[in-house]
Enzyme design. Structure first.
Site, short mmCIF file in Angstrom:
data_model
loop_
_atom_site.label_atom_id
_atom_site.label_comp_id
_atom_site.label_asym_id
_atom_site.label_seq_id
_atom_site.Cartn_x
_atom_site.Cartn_y
_atom_site.Cartn_z
CB SER A 141 47.35 73.20 1.52
OG SER A 141 46.26 73.82 2.43
N1 SAH Z 1 45.15 78.43 2.64
C1 SAH Z 1 46.15 77.89 3.70
C2 SAH Z 1 45.52 76.50 4.25
C3 SAH Z 1 45.27 76.66 5.83
S1 SAH Z 1 44.86 75.19 6.65
C4 SAH Z 1 47.43 77.45 2.69
O1 SAH Z 1 47.73 78.06 2.00
O2 SAH Z 1 48.04 76.61 3.23
C5 SAH Z 1 42.71 75.88 6.61
C6 SAH Z 1 42.43 77.11 7.57
O3 SAH Z 1 41.24 77.05 7.67
C7 SAH Z 1 43.12 77.11 9.10
O4 SAH Z 1 44.07 78.24 9.18
C8 SAH Z 1 41.76 77.07 9.89
O5 SAH Z 1 42.05 78.01 10.97
C9 SAH Z 1 40.90 77.70 8.82
N2 SAH Z 1 39.54 77.41 9.28
C10 SAH Z 1 38.86 76.23 9.86
N3 SAH Z 1 37.76 76.34 10.12
C11 SAH Z 1 37.33 77.86 9.82
C12 SAH Z 1 36.27 78.51 9.48
N4 SAH Z 1 34.94 78.00 9.93
N5 SAH Z 1 36.02 79.84 9.05
C13 SAH Z 1 37.23 80.14 8.84
N6 SAH Z 1 38.66 79.46 8.57
C14 SAH Z 1 38.46 78.48 9.01
#
Ligand code: SAH
Length: 217
Positions: free
Chosen positions: A65
């Site tokens: 993000s």
């Molecule tokens: N927290 C991260 C953002 C990652 S993007 C940061 O620090 O930048 C969001 C994440 O949510 C992705 O890795 C994706 O695989 C995960 N995601 C999407 N759907 C999900 C679900 N149903 N359960 C768990 N994780 C999920």
């Protein structure tokens, strides 16, 4: 990978930008973001840009993000050290690291195995391990560990996951982007009791989708 004076200097500039331009004023959030090296979570080819306010690709077609999004979501949590937090979407682990650095007791879930493995290793090597890290579906939450003080969802959902609402304490808050694939609105719901929630809205964002199928990848 090293954390040298150039990285540290760039983090100071980023934190000043978050404070002056984006009105982030929670000192605990700003302190944590000044301490945690974001470039450790990214591919080395992006290292020089790690402290710009940009999202970057990570494994499995996901993204890290924007720093501004991490700052805004974390500020909306109104986190106090020692609170029990559930994070949905560990991704590369950067947001997790910020929460751990702030003294939260963090439980986090990721549905992509490659990211679950990467973030686990990374957070361990940085000595910023969450209390619990799971490979699983965020829509189900973690009923065995509930209730939580706060929940942060770092992917965009098309509906509010009811299981997560049940896993919040009364007075607890969930920060979640809701919308379609193209655009979501960031919401904060504060739980008054099992049936009543106060709803607040914080503008438009674009997160990767929260995937609801149960076949984990
Ligand atoms: N927290 C991260 C953002 C990652 S993007 C940061 O620090 O930048 C969001 C994440 O949510 C992705 O890795 C994706 O695989 C995960 N995601 C999407 N759907 C999900 C679900 N149903 N359960 C768990 N994780 C999920």
């Amino acid at each position: 990978m090293k954390d040298n004076y150039i990285h540290k200097g760039k983090r100071k500039i980023l934190v000043r930008y978050l404070r002056d331009n984006l009105l982030i004023n929670d000192e605990a959030v700003l302190d944590a973001m000044e301490i945690v090296p974001r470039h450790f979570f990214m591919e080395s080819i992006f290292e020089d840009f790690a402290y710009e306010d940009r999202a970057f690709p990570i494994a499995a077609g996901q993204t890290i993000s924007h720093p501004s999004t991490v700052a805004e979501q974390t500020q909306l949590l109104e986190l106090k050290s020692g609170e029990k937090i559930l994070e949905i979407g560990t991704g590369c682990g950067y947001q997790t690291a910020v929460l751990v650095q702030m003294g939260a007791i963090v439980y986090t879930i990721e549905r992509q195995k490659s990211l679950y493995d990467f973030s686990k290793e990374k957070l361990k090597s940085m000595d910023l391990l969450p209390f619990y890290q799971g490979f699983g579906d965020g829509f189900a939450g973690l009923p065995h560990f509930a209730p939580f003080d706060k929940i942060i969802v770092t992917c965009g959902a098309d509906t509010l996951p009811t299981a997560l609402l049940h896993q919040l304490k009364n007075g607890g808050k969930i920060i979640i982007p809701l919308g379609d694939k193209e655009e979501q609105t960031l919401f904060r719901f504060t739980k008054i009791n099992e049936k009543e929630f106060e709803k607040e809205e914080f503008g438009a964002y674009k997160f990767v989708p929260m995937l609801s199928n149960t076949n984990l990848e």
